[in-house]
Each structure stands twice: as C-alpha cells, then as structure tokens.
Design a protein around this motif. Structure first.
Motif, PDB file in Angstrom:
ATOM      1  N   THR A  64       3.734   3.109   9.044  1.00  0.00           N
ATOM      2  CA  THR A  64       5.145   3.153   9.428  1.00  0.00           C
ATOM      3  C   THR A  64       5.918   2.059   8.704  1.00  0.00           C
ATOM      4  OG1 THR A  64       4.563   3.973  11.620  1.00  0.00           O
ATOM      5  CG2 THR A  64       6.751   3.005  11.362  1.00  0.00           C
ATOM      6  N   GLY A  65       7.067   2.417   8.147  1.00  0.00           N
ATOM      7  CA  GLY A  65       7.927   1.427   7.500  1.00  0.00           C
ATOM      8  C   GLY A  65       7.645   1.195   6.041  1.00  0.00           C
ATOM      9  N   ALA A  66       6.651   1.885   5.473  1.00  0.00           N
ATOM     10  CA  ALA A  66       6.395   1.751   4.037  1.00  0.00           C
ATOM     11  C   ALA A  66       7.556   2.346   3.259  1.00  0.00           C
ATOM     12  CB  ALA A  66       5.090   2.439   3.668  1.00  0.00           C
ATOM     13  N   VAL A  67       8.036   1.609   2.255  1.00  0.00           N
ATOM     14  CA  VAL A  67       9.145   2.066   1.422  1.00  0.00           C
ATOM     15  C   VAL A  67       8.565   2.488   0.077  1.00  0.00           C
ATOM     16  CG1 VAL A  67      11.345   1.436   0.357  1.00  0.00           C
ATOM     17  CG2 VAL A  67      10.709   0.469   2.583  1.00  0.00           C
ATOM     18  N   ALA A  68       8.951   3.666  -0.396  1.00  0.00           N
ATOM     19  CA  ALA A  68       8.353   4.212  -1.606  1.00  0.00           C
ATOM     20  C   ALA A  68       9.395   4.956  -2.432  1.00  0.00           C
ATOM     21  CB  ALA A  68       7.206   5.150  -1.238  1.00  0.00           C
ATOM     22  N   ILE A  69       9.095   5.120  -3.735  1.00  0.00           N
ATOM     23  CA  ILE A  69       9.990   5.854  -4.614  1.00  0.00           C
ATOM     24  C   ILE A  69       9.213   6.897  -5.404  1.00  0.00           C
ATOM     25  CG2 ILE A  69      11.606   3.933  -4.856  1.00  0.00           C
ATOM     26  CD1 ILE A  69      10.467   3.548  -7.714  1.00  0.00           C
ATOM     27  N   ALA A  70       9.929   7.926  -5.848  1.00  0.00           N
ATOM     28  CA  ALA A  70       9.396   8.937  -6.765  1.00  0.00           C
ATOM     29  C   ALA A  70      10.538   9.853  -7.170  1.00  0.00           C
ATOM     30  CB  ALA A  70       8.277   9.756  -6.127  1.00  0.00           C
ATOM     31  N   ASN A  71      10.585  10.178  -8.459  1.00  0.00           N
ATOM     32  CA  ASN A  71      11.524  11.187  -8.965  1.00  0.00           C
ATOM     33  C   ASN A  71      12.972  10.941  -8.572  1.00  0.00           C
ATOM     34  OD1 ASN A  71       9.309  12.618 -10.097  1.00  0.00           O
ATOM     35  ND2 ASN A  71       8.921  13.580  -8.111  1.00  0.00           N
ATOM     36  N   GLY A  72      13.374   9.679  -8.570  1.00  0.00           N
ATOM     37  CA  GLY A  72      14.771   9.348  -8.311  1.00  0.00           C
ATOM     38  C   GLY A  72      15.153   9.200  -6.857  1.00  0.00           C
ATOM     39  N   PHE A  73      14.192   9.335  -5.938  1.00  0.00           N
ATOM     40  CA  PHE A  73      14.459   9.191  -4.511  1.00  0.00           C
ATOM     41  C   PHE A  73      13.684   8.001  -3.934  1.00  0.00           C
ATOM     42  CE2 PHE A  73      15.277  13.703  -5.244  1.00  0.00           C
ATOM     43  CZ  PHE A  73      16.454  13.907  -4.543  1.00  0.00           C
ATOM     44  N   THR A  74      14.209   7.458  -2.860  1.00  0.00           N
ATOM     45  CA  THR A  74      13.507   6.471  -2.053  1.00  0.00           C
ATOM     46  C   THR A  74      13.247   7.090  -0.685  1.00  0.00           C
ATOM     47  OG1 THR A  74      14.714   4.663  -3.139  1.00  0.00           O
ATOM     48  CG2 THR A  74      13.582   4.134  -1.077  1.00  0.00           C
ATOM     49  N   VAL A  75      12.097   6.781  -0.090  1.00  0.00           N
ATOM     50  CA  VAL A  75      11.802   7.219   1.272  1.00  0.00           C
ATOM     51  C   VAL A  75      11.256   6.045   2.067  1.00  0.00           C
ATOM     52  CG1 VAL A  75      11.316   9.609   0.625  1.00  0.00           C
ATOM     53  CG2 VAL A  75       9.452   7.956   0.685  1.00  0.00           C
ATOM     54  N   VAL A  76      11.414   6.141   3.380  1.00  0.00           N
ATOM     55  CA  VAL A  76      10.781   5.203   4.305  1.00  0.00           C
ATOM     56  C   VAL A  76       9.863   6.040   5.184  1.00  0.00           C
ATOM     57  CG1 VAL A  76      11.110   3.508   6.125  1.00  0.00           C
ATOM     58  CG2 VAL A  76      12.811   3.693   4.282  1.00  0.00           C
ATOM     59  N   VAL A  89      16.446   3.988 -14.827  1.00  0.00           N
ATOM     60  CA  VAL A  89      15.451   3.131 -15.450  1.00  0.00           C
ATOM     61  C   VAL A  89      14.214   2.956 -14.571  1.00  0.00           C
ATOM     62  CG1 VAL A  89      16.397   0.967 -14.527  1.00  0.00           C
ATOM     63  CG2 VAL A  89      15.143   0.945 -16.709  1.00  0.00           C
ATOM     64  N   LEU A  90      14.345   3.206 -13.272  1.00  0.00           N
ATOM     65  CA  LEU A  90      13.231   3.048 -12.333  1.00  0.00           C
ATOM     66  C   LEU A  90      12.578   4.376 -11.968  1.00  0.00           C
ATOM     67  CD1 LEU A  90      14.795   0.451  -9.839  1.00  0.00           C
ATOM     68  CD2 LEU A  90      13.595   0.030 -12.006  1.00  0.00           C
ATOM     69  N   HIS A  91      12.987   5.464 -12.598  1.00  0.00           N
ATOM     70  CA  HIS A  91      12.427   6.770 -12.256  1.00  0.00           C
ATOM     71  C   HIS A  91      10.963   6.855 -12.671  1.00  0.00           C
ATOM     72  CE1 HIS A  91      16.294   9.362 -11.725  1.00  0.00           C
ATOM     73  NE2 HIS A  91      16.372   8.190 -11.108  1.00  0.00           N
ATOM     74  N   VAL A  92      10.113   7.149 -11.711  1.00  0.00           N
ATOM     75  CA  VAL A  92       8.688   7.373 -11.954  1.00  0.00           C
ATOM     76  C   VAL A  92       8.262   8.593 -11.130  1.00  0.00           C
ATOM     77  CG1 VAL A  92       8.098   4.977 -12.487  1.00  0.00           C
ATOM     78  CG2 VAL A  92       8.068   5.757 -10.103  1.00  0.00           C
ATOM     79  N   PRO A  93       7.244   9.320 -11.580  1.00  0.00           N
ATOM     80  CA  PRO A  93       6.793  10.486 -10.814  1.00  0.00           C
ATOM     81  C   PRO A  93       5.964  10.071  -9.610  1.00  0.00           C
ATOM     82  CG  PRO A  93       5.400  10.177 -12.721  1.00  0.00           C
ATOM     83  CD  PRO A  93       6.499   9.159 -12.845  1.00  0.00           C
ATOM     84  N   ARG A  94       5.620  11.042  -8.786  1.00  0.00           N
ATOM     85  CA  ARG A  94       4.699  10.804  -7.681  1.00  0.00           C
ATOM     86  C   ARG A  94       3.336  10.391  -8.233  1.00  0.00           C
ATOM     87  NH1 ARG A  94       5.259  13.599  -2.714  1.00  0.00           N
ATOM     88  NH2 ARG A  94       3.080  14.265  -2.948  1.00  0.00           N
ATOM     89  N   ARG A  95       2.541   9.782  -7.385  1.00  0.00           N
ATOM     90  CA  ARG A  95       1.191   9.392  -7.773  1.00  0.00           C
ATOM     91  C   ARG A  95       0.326  10.626  -7.995  1.00  0.00           C
ATOM     92  NH1 ARG A  95      -0.700   4.461  -6.939  1.00  0.00           N
ATOM     93  NH2 ARG A  95      -2.747   5.284  -6.362  1.00  0.00           N
ATOM     94  N   ALA A  96      -0.619  10.517  -8.917  1.00  0.00           N
ATOM     95  CA  ALA A  96      -1.504  11.644  -9.201  1.00  0.00           C
ATOM     96  C   ALA A  96      -2.402  11.953  -8.011  1.00  0.00           C
ATOM     97  CB  ALA A  96      -2.351  11.344 -10.435  1.00  0.00           C
ATOM     98  N   THR A  97      -2.785  10.914  -7.263  1.00  0.00           N
ATOM     99  CA  THR A  97      -3.664  11.089  -6.104  1.00  0.00           C
ATOM    100  C   THR A  97      -2.973  10.545  -4.860  1.00  0.00           C
ATOM    101  OG1 THR A  97      -5.616  10.823  -7.509  1.00  0.00           O
ATOM    102  CG2 THR A  97      -5.925  10.617  -5.119  1.00  0.00           C
ATOM    103  N   PRO A  98      -2.589  11.397  -3.916  1.00  0.00           N
ATOM    104  CA  PRO A  98      -1.931  10.917  -2.697  1.00  0.00           C
ATOM    105  C   PRO A  98      -2.884  10.097  -1.831  1.00  0.00           C
ATOM    106  CG  PRO A  98      -1.565  13.275  -3.017  1.00  0.00           C
ATOM    107  CD  PRO A  98      -2.642  12.866  -3.967  1.00  0.00           C
ATOM    108  N   ARG A  99      -2.305   9.231  -1.024  1.00  0.00           N
ATOM    109  CA  ARG A  99      -3.077   8.512  -0.017  1.00  0.00           C
ATOM    110  C   ARG A  99      -3.167   9.375   1.242  1.00  0.00           C
ATOM    111  NH1 ARG A  99       0.038   4.483  -2.677  1.00  0.00           N
ATOM    112  NH2 ARG A  99      -1.245   2.735  -3.405  1.00  0.00           N
ATOM    113  N   THR A 100      -4.216   9.176   2.004  1.00  0.00           N
ATOM    114  CA  THR A 100      -4.415  10.022   3.186  1.00  0.00           C
ATOM    115  C   THR A 100      -3.574   9.580   4.370  1.00  0.00           C
ATOM    116  OG1 THR A 100      -6.326   8.683   3.850  1.00  0.00           O
ATOM    117  CG2 THR A 100      -6.750  10.640   2.502  1.00  0.00           C
ATOM    118  N   ARG A 101      -3.146   8.319   4.399  1.00  0.00           N
ATOM    119  CA  ARG A 101      -2.351   7.841   5.532  1.00  0.00           C
ATOM    120  C   ARG A 101      -1.479   6.669   5.091  1.00  0.00           C
ATOM    121  NH1 ARG A 101      -2.826   8.620  11.011  1.00  0.00           N
ATOM    122  NH2 ARG A 101      -1.986   6.999  12.373  1.00  0.00           N
ATOM    123  N   ILE A 102      -0.188   6.763   5.414  1.00  0.00           N
ATOM    124  CA  ILE A 102       0.771   5.723   5.053  1.00  0.00           C
ATOM    125  C   ILE A 102       1.320   5.098   6.334  1.00  0.00           C
ATOM    126  CG2 ILE A 102       2.896   5.194   3.826  1.00  0.00           C
ATOM    127  CD1 ILE A 102       0.731   6.191   1.988  1.00  0.00           C
TER     128      ILE A 102
END
Length: 203
Positions: free
Chosen positions: A148-160, A133-146
């Motif tokens: 440390t410690g940012a938590v994000a989701i895309a395509n069924g995965f979570t990353v830190v 239910v929470l599946h969403v694609p990656r953003r259309a426009t990436p950010r240039t710098r993220i």
C-alpha cells in the motif's frame, strides 16, 4: 473518431489522455450532462452511455470539439501527494531515462498531473503528466504483490498502489497518504477523475 457503442452509447477515440480529460470534464458540465447515464474515461477513449440524449446531435458536437471547449469546464480540486523518492526501481528508471535521481524528482514534482481514469482494481487511479523524458515502459516481469502506498510510473502515467495486488509498474517511491481505496470511507475513493495532483518530495 466517434463510433456507436450499442443502441444508447458513443465511443470517442482521442489523441491521448489530455484530450480524454478535457472531453470528460466538458461532458460532465455541459448542457447534456443531465441526459447522460454514464461517462467512462479510458487511456485514449471516452465511453458515453446516454439512453435519453440525442446521440446524433451529441456526436456532431463532439466531432467539432476543440481543447478550448474543455478549458473553461475545468473545476477539479488539487490533491497533494507527499512522496519519498526511494523506490527500488528508481535507479534503473533514471538510467533508462538518462537522468540523475535529483533531476527525476525535479521533473516529476514540477509537472502538471491529473487523474484521468480508474482501472485494474478499486482505487487504482491512472494519473497522467509524467514528463516525456521520464517515460519508461512497464517492467518485463511483474511483482506478485505491491505494498500500500507504493508510487510507480509506466508509459507516461503515475499510480499509487492501493495495496495487496500484483503489479508491473516501476516503483519510484512511497507515500504515507491514507489508502486510496477504503470501503469504510465515504466515498471509498480518495481521488476522483479530473483531480489535479501535486507530487511533493519528502525525506
């Protein structure tokens, strides 16, 4: 599907990340483990490098593999990741998924998550288990710098995010966990393939 990968390897194509994890866990604990040079999991594949193993026999066994074969081999540790769900993309993600922020947190923290593989940059762990239910694609426009410690989701995965890299994932929060990659630490990676991840909400 099992394909040759060079003279001393096999590429196993699977149905998804759960099968990747099960096959990887089985390979690393099976009788073949001492004969394997490397096991490299991916999103839907497992690459096996084995200059000493009987590849025909291994391919046959893998061809008969079922999820039950990998269930007993699970010996992963549990790592808790505290998350403040305050990411700048959280509102948009909730709108796209049709859920409230409160339900998003409940679904995300209540799911079964595991580290499946690493990629993109050192310490970048792909953690499966995001509820459908929470599946969403990656953003259309990436950010240039993220950060440390940012938590994000895309395509069924979570990353830190380990910090200092560009990124196109949807930022849902942040964690004060130590950096996932630290060259001065032994081992440098804080997480390992197979780790069970528990996301815990903090405020």
């Amino acid at each position: 599907m099992i394909r040759p990968a060079g003279a001393h390897g096999l590429l196993v194509e699977t149905s998804g990340s759960a099968a990747v994890r099960q096959i990887t866990e089985w390979l690393r604990t099976s009788e073949y483990a001492p004969l394997l040079d490397d096991v490299v999991p991916g999103g839907r594949t497992v690459l096996i490098r084995a200059s000493r193993a009987p590849l025909d026999e291994l391919a046959r066994v893998l061809g008969e593999f079922s999820p039950q074969d990998g269930s007993a081999a699970t010996s992963s540790r549990t790592v808790e990741i505290p998350v403040a769900y305050c990411g700048e993309d959280l509102k948009e993600v909730c709108e796209r998924a049709g859920v409230s922020p409160e339900r998003f947190v409940k679904e995300h923290t209540g799911a079964e998550h595991h580290v499946v593989f690493f990629g993109f940059t050192p310490g970048f762990a792909y953690i499966d288990g995001v509820p459908e239910v929470l599946h969403v694609p990656r953003r259309a426009t990436p950010r240039t710098r993220i950060a440390t410690g940012a938590v994000a989701i895309a395509n069924g995965f979570t990353v830190v995010y380990p910090g200092g890299t560009p990124g196109g994932w949807n930022l849902i929060g942040r964690t004060d966990l130590p950096p996932l990659w630290d060259i001065e630490r032994e081992p440098p990676n804080l997480l390992s393939v197979g780790d069970r991840i528990v996301f815990r909400e903090v405020r």
